[in-house]
Design a protein around this motif. Structure first.
Motif, PDB file in Angstrom:
ATOM      1  N   ILE A  60       0.794  -1.238   0.000  1.00 41.01           N
ATOM      2  CA  ILE A  60       0.000   0.000   0.000  1.00 41.01           C
ATOM      3  C   ILE A  60       0.831   1.294   0.000  1.00 41.01           C
ATOM      4  CG2 ILE A  60      -2.003  -1.100   1.088  1.00 41.01           C
ATOM      5  CD1 ILE A  60       0.185   1.252   3.108  1.00 41.01           C
ATOM      6  N   ILE A  63      -0.418   4.311  -2.034  1.00 39.01           N
ATOM      7  CA  ILE A  63      -1.622   4.951  -1.477  1.00 39.01           C
ATOM      8  C   ILE A  63      -1.238   5.869  -0.326  1.00 39.01           C
ATOM      9  CG2 ILE A  63      -3.868   4.530  -0.391  1.00 39.01           C
ATOM     10  CD1 ILE A  63      -3.876   1.784  -1.778  1.00 39.01           C
ATOM     11  N   ASP A  64      -0.275   5.451   0.492  1.00 40.46           N
ATOM     12  CA  ASP A  64       0.178   6.277   1.602  1.00 40.46           C
ATOM     13  C   ASP A  64       0.826   7.560   1.091  1.00 40.46           C
ATOM     14  OD1 ASP A  64       0.583   6.417   4.559  1.00 40.46           O
ATOM     15  OD2 ASP A  64       2.679   6.554   3.970  1.00 40.46           O
ATOM     16  N   LYS A  67      -1.912   9.885   0.045  1.00 41.47           N
ATOM     17  CA  LYS A  67      -2.607  10.407   1.237  1.00 41.47           C
ATOM     18  C   LYS A  67      -1.849  11.568   1.859  1.00 41.47           C
ATOM     19  CE  LYS A  67      -1.650   8.950   5.096  1.00 41.47           C
ATOM     20  NZ  LYS A  67      -0.799   9.400   6.229  1.00 41.47           N
ATOM     21  N   THR A 308      -9.323   8.103   0.638  1.00 39.28           N
ATOM     22  CA  THR A 308      -7.954   7.633   0.372  1.00 39.28           C
ATOM     23  C   THR A 308      -7.357   6.997   1.630  1.00 39.28           C
ATOM     24  OG1 THR A 308      -7.663   9.423  -1.212  1.00 39.28           O
ATOM     25  CG2 THR A 308      -5.668   8.307  -0.451  1.00 39.28           C
ATOM     26  N   ARG A 312      -6.185   3.236   2.264  1.00 42.07           N
ATOM     27  CA  ARG A 312      -4.835   2.936   2.743  1.00 42.07           C
ATOM     28  C   ARG A 312      -4.886   2.064   4.001  1.00 42.07           C
ATOM     29  NH1 ARG A 312      -1.578   2.670   6.613  1.00 42.07           N
ATOM     30  NH2 ARG A 312       0.457   3.622   6.734  1.00 42.07           N
ATOM     31  N   HIS A 316      -4.294  -2.310   4.295  1.00 41.10           N
ATOM     32  CA  HIS A 316      -3.132  -2.547   5.160  1.00 41.10           C
ATOM     33  C   HIS A 316      -3.532  -3.439   6.329  1.00 41.10           C
ATOM     34  CE1 HIS A 316       0.300  -1.813   7.819  1.00 41.10           C
ATOM     35  NE2 HIS A 316       0.941  -1.368   6.755  1.00 41.10           N
TER      36      HIS A 316
END
Length: 332
Positions: A60, A63-64, A67, A308, A312, A316
């Motif tokens: 992930i 995505i982090d 974010k 988002t 995330r 996770h």
């Protein structure tokens, strides 16, 4: 004579096979005995937790990154830009290359090696003791006890993992600065060393207060609700263990996101900040950051990027808990 030979060969073959089987059995027994030594049993929740967290972070990390960029957009402005996940992704790729989405992965992995190792290990250890105590009394572990275990595990782990978390935020936000001001960190070790040299070792714990509160909120939502949801699904449904785990982790991901996002937002702002030309920092701590953002940008800014953030957190949580469950099964 032929019969004697055949008998001898058969006996020899039987001895060899028997010896091989015996050796294999002894090897398996030795491995099993090793896994059940007190030291290994105590260490396994921490080892399994760290490995599962590192696998999940690798999945992930992009995505982090998105974010963090969304949270830092429009800082100090009531309106400001309203970036979308797709827009941020497009901008990152257009300004460099696709692998820029993995900026800070080394810091993320180090953070998981420290933070998730501690939080899942501590939570499993706490729950093991609570379960043993409850069993002695003929009771079951209640939600309040699960919540307390999650809060304590999260707070302890966050303090230990804050330097790696700080390095991750600095690496991910570095690309937002003017080119001449960028640090261009090569790795998490480079980032940690640079921060310690330029700002002092204490700076590695910048944003520790919201990080600890965020971790407590996230673990309260994730571990406590996961444990409770899985217990309820096990009691009320005939679903398979894997389906129960996936469903419980999705529920846990939502509550973890809801409770922790405001603190994650403030943590990001505090860890990203550096001193201006006047030598002052934009925020003087967690409370000041909450107050200034609420006044200048509006109260709903704390929940910007919730979708988002959930995307995330939930995967996770799912990957972490599934891998941890599988490793637990392998080493039981």
């Amino acid at each position: 004579m032929s019969t004697v030979k055949q008998s001898a060969q058969a006996a020899t073959t039987s001895d060899v096979v028997g010896t091989a089987k015996s050796a294999t059995a002894e090897t398996v027994t030795a491995a099993t005995d090793f896994l059940h030594t007190p030291a290994v049993r105590a260490a396994l929740p921490f080892t399994n937790g760290g490995l599962s967290g590192m696998v999940a972070t690798t999945v992930i990390q992009p995505i982090d990154m998105i974010k963090v960029r969304i949270q830092l957009a429009g800082e100090g402005k009531a309106g400001g830009p309203k970036p979308t996940p797709l827009g941020v992704t497009r901008d990152i790729i257009a300004s460099g290359k696709a692998m820029d989405l993995y900026t800070g992965l080394s810091a993320g992995l180090l953070r998981q090696a420290v933070y998730t190792t501690a939080r899942i290990g501590c939570f499993d250890t706490f729950m093991g003791r609570l379960s043993a105590r409850a069993k002695e009394k003929g009771q079951t572990v209640g939600f309040s006890e699960r919540a307390s275990a999650g809060l304590a595990a999260g707070g302890l782990a966050a303090m230990i993992g804050n330097p790696a978390d700080l390095a991750l935020i600095r690496m991910q936000s570095d690309g937002l600065k003017p080119v001449v001001e960028r640090k261009n960190y090569k790795s998490v070790i480079d980032a940690l060393g640079g921060i310690a040299r330029n700002e002092g070792v204490a700076a590695l714990w910048a944003g520790a207060a919201p990080t600890v509160v965020r971790a407590m909120a996230l673990n309260f939502g994730q571990l406590a609700f996961f444990s409770e949801a899985k217990a309820q699904l096990k009691a009320r449904t005939e679903w398979s263990s894997k389906t129960q785990t996936l469903s419980a982790s999705a529920v846990a991901g939502f509550f973890a996101s809801f409770f922790s996002l405001p603190f994650d937002f403030v943590k990001t702002r505090l860890q990203k900040q550096t001193r201006g030309l006047d030598g002052k920092l934009p925020y003087n701590g967690m409370v000041d950051c909450f107050a200034k953002v609420a006044k200048q940008e509006g109260i709903f800014r704390f929940y910007r990027g919730f979708g988002t953030y959930y995307v995330r957190i939930a995967p996770h949580a799912m990957v972490t808990l599934l891998v941890a469950d599988y490793l637990g099964w392998l080493t039981k």
